[in-house]
Design a protein around this motif. Sequence first.
Motif, PDB file in Angstrom:
ATOM      1  N   PRO A  74       0.811  -1.229   0.000  1.00  0.00           N
ATOM      2  CA  PRO A  74       0.000   0.000   0.000  1.00  0.00           C
ATOM      3  C   PRO A  74       0.835   1.265   0.000  1.00  0.00           C
ATOM      4  N   ALA A  75       2.167   1.127   0.190  1.00  0.00           N
ATOM      5  CA  ALA A  75       3.023   2.303   0.311  1.00  0.00           C
ATOM      6  C   ALA A  75       4.018   2.448  -0.830  1.00  0.00           C
ATOM      7  N   ASP A  76       4.443   1.347  -1.422  1.00  0.00           N
ATOM      8  CA  ASP A  76       5.464   1.365  -2.479  1.00  0.00           C
ATOM      9  C   ASP A  76       4.889   0.683  -3.716  1.00  0.00           C
ATOM     10  N   LYS A  77       4.643   1.454  -4.777  1.00  0.00           N
ATOM     11  CA  LYS A  77       3.983   0.903  -5.955  1.00  0.00           C
ATOM     12  C   LYS A  77       4.849  -0.078  -6.734  1.00  0.00           C
ATOM     13  N   GLY A  78       6.110  -0.206  -6.373  1.00  0.00           N
ATOM     14  CA  GLY A  78       6.969  -1.149  -7.063  1.00  0.00           C
ATOM     15  C   GLY A  78       7.123  -2.484  -6.366  1.00  0.00           C
ATOM     16  N   VAL A  79       6.502  -2.634  -5.182  1.00  0.00           N
ATOM     17  CA  VAL A  79       6.700  -3.833  -4.363  1.00  0.00           C
ATOM     18  C   VAL A  79       5.411  -4.638  -4.268  1.00  0.00           C
ATOM     19  N   LEU A  80       5.534  -5.957  -4.331  1.00  0.00           N
ATOM     20  CA  LEU A  80       4.402  -6.858  -4.233  1.00  0.00           C
ATOM     21  C   LEU A  80       4.826  -8.151  -3.565  1.00  0.00           C
ATOM     22  N   TRP A  99       8.701  -9.100  -3.749  1.00  0.00           N
ATOM     23  CA  TRP A  99       9.385  -8.809  -5.006  1.00  0.00           C
ATOM     24  C   TRP A  99       9.335  -7.311  -5.304  1.00  0.00           C
ATOM     25  N   ARG A 100      10.250  -6.880  -6.181  1.00  0.00           N
ATOM     26  CA  ARG A 100      10.202  -5.520  -6.729  1.00  0.00           C
ATOM     27  C   ARG A 100      10.209  -5.598  -8.244  1.00  0.00           C
ATOM     28  N   MET A 101       9.323  -4.807  -8.855  1.00  0.00           N
ATOM     29  CA  MET A 101       9.303  -4.737 -10.311  1.00  0.00           C
ATOM     30  C   MET A 101      10.379  -3.769 -10.798  1.00  0.00           C
ATOM     31  N   PRO A 102      10.826  -3.881 -12.044  1.00  0.00           N
ATOM     32  CA  PRO A 102      11.831  -2.943 -12.575  1.00  0.00           C
ATOM     33  C   PRO A 102      11.375  -1.492 -12.431  1.00  0.00           C
ATOM     34  N   LYS A 103      12.318  -0.624 -12.108  1.00  0.00           N
ATOM     35  CA  LYS A 103      12.005   0.776 -11.810  1.00  0.00           C
ATOM     36  C   LYS A 103      11.266   1.457 -12.951  1.00  0.00           C
ATOM     37  N   GLU A 104      11.641   1.143 -14.192  1.00  0.00           N
ATOM     38  CA  GLU A 104      11.032   1.833 -15.332  1.00  0.00           C
ATOM     39  C   GLU A 104       9.566   1.461 -15.529  1.00  0.00           C
ATOM     40  N   LEU A 105       9.107   0.366 -14.895  1.00  0.00           N
ATOM     41  CA  LEU A 105       7.720  -0.040 -15.053  1.00  0.00           C
ATOM     42  C   LEU A 105       6.806   0.541 -13.980  1.00  0.00           C
ATOM     43  N   GLU A 106       7.387   1.183 -12.966  1.00  0.00           N
ATOM     44  CA  GLU A 106       6.573   1.750 -11.902  1.00  0.00           C
ATOM     45  C   GLU A 106       5.782   2.963 -12.354  1.00  0.00           C
ATOM     46  N   SER A 107       6.273   3.651 -13.392  1.00  0.00           N
ATOM     47  CA  SER A 107       5.650   4.910 -13.812  1.00  0.00           C
ATOM     48  C   SER A 107       4.471   4.709 -14.747  1.00  0.00           C
ATOM     49  N   GLY A 108       4.210   3.452 -15.167  1.00  0.00           N
ATOM     50  CA  GLY A 108       3.077   3.179 -16.041  1.00  0.00           C
ATOM     51  C   GLY A 108       3.375   3.345 -17.506  1.00  0.00           C
ATOM     52  N   SER A 109       4.635   3.304 -17.912  1.00  0.00           N
ATOM     53  CA  SER A 109       4.996   3.430 -19.329  1.00  0.00           C
ATOM     54  C   SER A 109       4.924   2.057 -19.984  1.00  0.00           C
ATOM     55  N   HIS A 110       3.696   1.640 -20.325  1.00  0.00           N
ATOM     56  CA  HIS A 110       3.467   0.307 -20.860  1.00  0.00           C
ATOM     57  C   HIS A 110       3.278   0.333 -22.365  1.00  0.00           C
ATOM     58  N   ASN A 119      10.364  -6.578 -24.608  1.00  0.00           N
ATOM     59  CA  ASN A 119      11.002  -7.725 -23.981  1.00  0.00           C
ATOM     60  C   ASN A 119      10.426  -7.949 -22.590  1.00  0.00           C
ATOM     61  N   THR A 120      10.111  -9.205 -22.289  1.00  0.00           N
ATOM     62  CA  THR A 120       9.610  -9.545 -20.966  1.00  0.00           C
ATOM     63  C   THR A 120      10.738  -9.440 -19.951  1.00  0.00           C
ATOM     64  N   GLN A 121      10.464  -8.784 -18.835  1.00  0.00           N
ATOM     65  CA  GLN A 121      11.476  -8.607 -17.795  1.00  0.00           C
ATOM     66  C   GLN A 121      11.159  -9.495 -16.592  1.00  0.00           C
ATOM     67  N   THR A 122      12.093  -9.556 -15.661  1.00  0.00           N
ATOM     68  CA  THR A 122      11.972 -10.448 -14.517  1.00  0.00           C
ATOM     69  C   THR A 122      11.847  -9.645 -13.228  1.00  0.00           C
ATOM     70  N   LEU A 123      11.036 -10.148 -12.308  1.00  0.00           N
ATOM     71  CA  LEU A 123      10.915  -9.541 -10.991  1.00  0.00           C
ATOM     72  C   LEU A 123      12.222  -9.695 -10.212  1.00  0.00           C
ATOM     73  N   GLU A 124      12.507  -8.713  -9.373  1.00  0.00           N
ATOM     74  CA  GLU A 124      13.660  -8.803  -8.489  1.00  0.00           C
ATOM     75  C   GLU A 124      13.200  -9.358  -7.143  1.00  0.00           C
ATOM     76  N   LEU A 125      13.796 -10.462  -6.708  1.00  0.00           N
ATOM     77  CA  LEU A 125      13.459 -11.039  -5.409  1.00  0.00           C
ATOM     78  C   LEU A 125      14.048 -10.186  -4.299  1.00  0.00           C
ATOM     79  N   LEU A 126      13.179  -9.717  -3.384  1.00  0.00           N
ATOM     80  CA  LEU A 126      13.659  -8.959  -2.231  1.00  0.00           C
ATOM     81  C   LEU A 126      13.923  -9.881  -1.051  1.00  0.00           C
ATOM     82  N   CYS A 127      12.957 -10.739  -0.721  1.00  0.00           N
ATOM     83  CA  CYS A 127      13.157 -11.684   0.375  1.00  0.00           C
ATOM     84  C   CYS A 127      12.098 -12.769   0.350  1.00  0.00           C
TER      85      CYS A 127
END
Length: 356
Positions: A74-80, A99-110, A119-127
Motif C-alpha cells: 500500500p506504500a510502495d507501488k513497485g513492491v508486491l 518482489w520488486r518490479m523494474p524501476k522503469e515499469l513503476e511509472s506506467g509506461s506500458h 522484452n519480458t522482464q523479470t521480478l527482483e526477489l527482495l526476500c
Amino acid sequence: MEDDAPVIYGLEFQARALTPQTAETDAIRFLVGTQSLRYDNQIHIIDFDDENNIINKNVLLHQVGEIWHISASPADKGVLATCYNKTSDGKVVTCAAVWRMPKELESGSHESPDDSSSNTQTLELLCHLDNTAHGNMACVMWEPMGDGKKIISLADNNILLWDLQESSTKAVLSSSSALEGKGQLRFTSGRWSPHHNCTQIATANDTTVRGWDTRSMRQIYSIENAHGQLVRDLDFNPNKQYYLASCGDDCKVKFWDTRNVTEPVKTLEEHSHWVWNVRYNHSHDQLILTGSSDSRVILSNMVSISSEPFGHMVDDDELSDQEEQHQEEKIFVYRPFRRTRGSLRSTEILKNKFTF
C-alpha cells in the motif's frame, strides 16, 4: 444510446490471483498472476486508460511457480508479494516472497496490447517469508495504512507477523500465533482491518471466522459456523469499523457486526454455487462485488448497512418512485463472455474508478 464495447485483455495462461495496486495514485492499475505447470509464470501489469478506453500492459516473469495469491504494497507501488507453489523433496509446497518490479515499469509506461516487440522482464526477489517450520502459505496481507514494512502471512494454522527491514530485503518474524483445536486446522483466507489503528485482522478456517489483535496475537471474537460450508473470503467495510463481509461454499454472502456475532446483520443468497470472493467498494461502501463458480459476478447495492445512502451517487430527481422503493437490490450481473442486458462491463467499473 449504445453501450461501450467491453475492454477484453487475454492472458497466455490461466489466472486465479488479482489485486489492485492502491499505492499507484496516478493510474488505474491491477496486477494479475498466472498459473502454468509447464512454463514460467507471469505477473501482468494492467493499466486502464480511461480517456482512450484501452488497456495497456506489461509482463514480468515469475519463474518460481504457480501464483495462488498476490498482494501489492500500500506504500510502495513497485513492491508486491506472492504465494506460489514449488516442488521440494518430491512434495508440492506453497511459499511466499516479496518482489520488486523494474524501476522503469513503476511509472506506467506500458506498451499497447498489440505491440509484441517489448522484452519480458523479470521480478527482483527482495526476500522470502521463511515458512519451513510453519507449513503452506495461504495468503499475505500488508498493513493497510502503514509504510509497507509490516505484513502478515497465514501458513496452515499459523499467523505470522513480519517486519520488513533493509529496504524490504530482509523479513524478520516479530510475533506469531497458532490456531489450536481438533483435526487438521488450516486457514483459508484473511483480511487486515483498516480500522482500530490497524491492530486487528480477521481469518477464516473451515466454517469459522475469527478476529485477532495483532499486538497480543490473541483472539478477540469467533463466529462459529459462520457459513454452512467452507468460508472462502473476507473483507472489512472501509467506512464502518465493526462491519465485516464473508462468503463461502454455501453460496451465501453474509455481513457481520463484530461487536455481536450471534447472527449476521444481513445475508445475500444471489449466487447458485460457491462464492469465492467478496469486496467492498473503497469509495462507496454500499456497493459489494462478489464472484462465484456459477460464472457470475454480482454488484449489489446494500443501502441499509452502508455509511451513506445511494442518493449520494445518484441524483434523487433521476429516480422514479418505483426505483426509490427498490434501491437495495442486485444492480449488475456479469457473465463472462456473454453480452446480456444490464450486464456489468469492465469499462463501467474502471471508468468510475471503482477499486474493490
